[in-house]
Design an enzyme around this catalytic site. Sequence first.
Site, mmCIF file in Angstrom:
data_model
loop_
_atom_site.group_PDB
_atom_site.id
_atom_site.type_symbol
_atom_site.label_atom_id
_atom_site.label_comp_id
_atom_site.label_asym_id
_atom_site.label_seq_id
_atom_site.Cartn_x
_atom_site.Cartn_y
_atom_site.Cartn_z
ATOM 1 N N LYS A 128 2.781 -0.795 15.793
ATOM 2 C CA LYS A 128 3.984 -0.641 14.959
ATOM 3 C C LYS A 128 4.000 0.739 14.311
ATOM 4 O O LYS A 128 5.027 1.386 14.177
ATOM 5 C CB LYS A 128 3.952 -1.725 13.880
ATOM 6 C CG LYS A 128 5.116 -1.724 12.932
ATOM 7 C CD LYS A 128 4.966 -2.859 11.920
ATOM 8 C CE LYS A 128 6.167 -2.978 11.020
ATOM 9 N NZ LYS A 128 5.984 -3.993 9.977
ATOM 10 N N GLN A 129 2.825 1.175 13.896
ATOM 11 C CA GLN A 129 2.736 2.432 13.138
ATOM 12 C C GLN A 129 1.313 2.980 13.271
ATOM 13 O O GLN A 129 0.428 2.264 13.738
ATOM 14 C CB GLN A 129 3.080 2.187 11.674
ATOM 15 C CG GLN A 129 2.144 1.238 10.949
ATOM 16 C CD GLN A 129 2.813 0.581 9.748
ATOM 17 O OE1 GLN A 129 3.609 -0.320 9.904
ATOM 18 N NE2 GLN A 129 2.486 1.068 8.570
ATOM 19 N N GLU A 165 0.608 -3.437 12.073
ATOM 20 C CA GLU A 165 0.693 -4.883 11.827
ATOM 21 C C GLU A 165 0.923 -5.711 13.081
ATOM 22 O O GLU A 165 0.968 -6.930 13.008
ATOM 23 C CB GLU A 165 1.827 -5.145 10.848
ATOM 24 C CG GLU A 165 1.587 -4.476 9.528
ATOM 25 C CD GLU A 165 2.628 -4.855 8.501
ATOM 26 O OE1 GLU A 165 3.817 -4.937 8.867
ATOM 27 O OE2 GLU A 165 2.255 -5.046 7.342
ATOM 28 N N TRP A 202 0.828 -1.209 0.000
ATOM 29 C CA TRP A 202 0.000 0.000 0.000
ATOM 30 C C TRP A 202 0.862 1.260 0.000
ATOM 31 O O TRP A 202 0.358 2.373 -0.051
ATOM 32 C CB TRP A 202 -0.925 0.004 1.221
ATOM 33 C CG TRP A 202 -0.253 0.312 2.538
ATOM 34 C CD1 TRP A 202 0.932 -0.179 2.985
ATOM 35 C CD2 TRP A 202 -0.740 1.209 3.556
ATOM 36 N NE1 TRP A 202 1.215 0.310 4.234
ATOM 37 C CE2 TRP A 202 0.208 1.175 4.615
ATOM 38 C CE3 TRP A 202 -1.866 2.015 3.691
ATOM 39 C CZ2 TRP A 202 0.057 1.926 5.782
ATOM 40 C CZ3 TRP A 202 -2.005 2.752 4.853
ATOM 41 C CH2 TRP A 202 -1.061 2.694 5.875
ATOM 42 N N ASP A 203 2.207 1.088 0.035
ATOM 43 C CA ASP A 203 3.117 2.229 0.150
ATOM 44 C C ASP A 203 2.933 3.248 -0.967
ATOM 45 O O ASP A 203 3.329 4.403 -0.839
ATOM 46 C CB ASP A 203 4.580 1.756 0.157
ATOM 47 C CG ASP A 203 4.862 0.766 1.264
ATOM 48 O OD1 ASP A 203 4.030 -0.138 1.462
ATOM 49 O OD2 ASP A 203 5.888 0.895 1.929
HETATM 50 C C1 BGC Z 1 4.963 -1.802 6.982
HETATM 51 C C2 BGC Z 1 3.887 -1.762 5.939
HETATM 52 C C3 BGC Z 1 4.533 -1.513 4.579
HETATM 53 C C4 BGC Z 1 5.594 -2.564 4.318
HETATM 54 C C5 BGC Z 1 6.329 -2.329 3.024
HETATM 55 C C6 BGC Z 1 6.000 -2.861 6.617
HETATM 56 O O1 BGC Z 1 7.030 -2.847 7.534
HETATM 57 O O2 BGC Z 1 4.410 -2.109 8.222
HETATM 58 O O3 BGC Z 1 2.963 -0.739 6.230
HETATM 59 O O4 BGC Z 1 3.580 -1.553 3.598
HETATM 60 O O5 BGC Z 1 6.547 -2.537 5.349
HETATM 61 O O6 BGC Z 1 7.033 -1.137 3.061
#
Ligand code: BGC
Length: 805
Positions: A616-617, A494, A355-356
Amino acid sequence: MNTWKLTYRNFIPGNEPLREALTTLGNGYFGTRGAACESHASEIHYPGTYITGVYNKLPTKIFGKTIYNEDLVNCPNWLVFNYKINDGPWFSYLESKIMDYRVELNMNNGILTRRFRFKDNRGHITFVRHKRIVSMADPHIGSFCYTFTPENYSGKIMVRSGIDGEIKNEGIERYKELNNKHLKALSAGKFGKDGLYQQSRTTQGKIRISESIRTLFYEDNVQKYPKFKVIKNDKSYCSHEFSFNAKKGHHYNVEKLLSIYTSRDQGVPDDLKKAIEKVSQIENFNQVSRDHKAKWKAIWSRFDIEVTGDDFMQNVLRMHIFHLLQSASTHNEDIDAGMPARGLHGEAYRGHIFWDELYIFPFFNLHAPEITRAFLMYRYRRLEAAKAYAAMYGHKGAMFPWQSASTGEETTQAIHLNPLSGTWGPDYSFKQRHVSIAVAYNAWSYYYSTGDIDFLECYGAEIIVEVACFLSSITQYNKKTKRYEIKGVMGPDEYHEKYPDSEEGGLNNNAYTNIMAVWVIEKALLTLDHLLSKEASRALLLKTGIDGKELSRWRDIIHKMTVPISKNGIIHQFEGYMKLKELNWDKYREKSVQVCRIDRILKAEGKSPDEYKVSKQPDVLMLFYVLNMKELKFIFNQLGYRFGKNILKKNFDYYYPRTSHGSTLSIAVHSCITSLLNDNEKTMELFSIAMESDIHDIQGGSTNEGIHTGVMGATINIFLRVFAGLDVLEDRICIKPNLPEGWKSIKFQVRYKNIWFKFDINSSALKVKAEPMHKLTIRPSNVIPVVINKNVHKLHPEKTYTIIL
Ligand code: BGC
């Protein structure tokens, strides 16, 4: 400090992996890590070359199960090059005395230079300089020029140059147990007097990859034509050698020219023939260099962001722009590929697309929207696969995979290794259904900032409507609460994969997913009701099979979706979040420097992050990054929830201390959030950390495996949104600069609906000029509105205006 350059002044073996990633050269079509050409894959070096969209899937038997992994393929190594002096050993960094070492990536012209002097064990001192290019002018071309200057001797230098197709995907230690040989060699050989070629095919997808090289030689800038001896010539590897008598103090240039084609290239029926033809037409390194530099000059004249007063920020902003453009350029317009989360710079996340894109596309939308459009077309072509994926789970509409590669099928691995405990566990991250929301959001945002109605009508609307249909189909009506709910999904954070006592992955009523589902459905309705013509709208409904009953359900959902929220305005990340345990952060901060991956620490202790209030985020806070306050207030109120004045502050205070920033994206988003809270100091503090993500590899080893395109996009976005104060509306752009302390001025341009707006801003004045791209349509009466600090200014095209701030 030269803010156009990344410079390393010493050779430290342990730092090479990071430097190789940061000095990768690419042009959107292919990327080659900045590994020394004399090196081969080892613990120190990893000379990877990746071609966008070239993936291959392999099975591996592990724990009695067969799992499949699809990787962005490490392609044959075109860098192969080495030399020996007076029949001594082949050059090696570790066995020579390296002096005056300097590696310099010049981002202004896209040239990587490595120069050093070395002394071999017989005392020969040689100065060497290596200049490398991955051509931005022609995506199928690469080249380097290697210069020798013997400083204290005259003697024979023997040079070897070749292509190595005996290559595996070995860049990531933790993937090494998995099958990684993606290439089958087809043929190799020589052509003409100075050429070699190698052709391979991926084992599963049967994509042919052809590389051809030529080696040229110059004595004191005069071309010579040495006799080459082909040394090894089997199907996977070929090289040729020649020697010359080097005289003390003289310069000897060896140039290597490369051409790459694959069977995926459009209009190229014979990739090998084409690669040989192309490389044969190249005159020399200088020609490649001339065209390449001219192209970068043109690119920077539009894409550069200038910051005076802070050299570090200036340098890193340029680095982020540079690497994004190397990962995806206007060459991608004709390529069917997505934007890999780790660029064309390494093998992390197997080169997959997540989704980045949501963090990256705003930059492309405002500078080269054709790149976004190409990436959206990658998704559109996989709409069938997304519909099949939804159907597999009994859903309707299009469910895009969490990780996408060649076919659009789900490529997230089923099991995941915890490097701290060395154990494998189930991976539920595929339950992040919000990736479909991101695809629809990106299609909408592209349309919104470009006005490309043709795209909306032909492709974008279908993406948005199919995603809305999927979101509606995973939504259930709860008779008790009289509200709709979405169960069994994961949010962007996550760390929470499931309820602590549950065997099944997924959580209920993730606030981010639910609110964004409402947003997407709202946009789908708007598109069908107001943006498309009646005929187009009817045709789309017919094509997607969406009937009046379904549309009524959508209208109901946008009024009755569940948002778990406390009376005090704290939005619950998901239902049940508030019952989780608090983590003793101080205890873990004392014990480990790497609390950012608290999930791994907890799992290694036999615990699970599922049990704790630890993210995590940003998850709830992510809402405030993607939508503006007005949009959020509207959705909340329409759903019958209060959107209190301090809602953002309350939720920031609640979630920020409970977030470990295990993803580089996290800090960047938080920096944007603090700017909304008018906390300039914190914004700058977090922005600075986000800017360090890759250049200083703040996650300790992560950047070695590839850059983080998401954080690179996010930081540029924050620059534009927060510091320049740019806001893109449907019919105009607004600007309200807020320069951080110490920044003297900023200068940049953005492309909005085919008009380039050039800004030059300092603390007291703002200069702006509007340059329409279609000059013929300019009439003296045309005026272009821009909102500057809330006042509307009507600009005449091509005239510079100065506004006192
Ligand atoms: C992040 C995701 C991201 C992925 C790829 C993961 O560490 O939690 O949000 O899409 O990395 O960059």
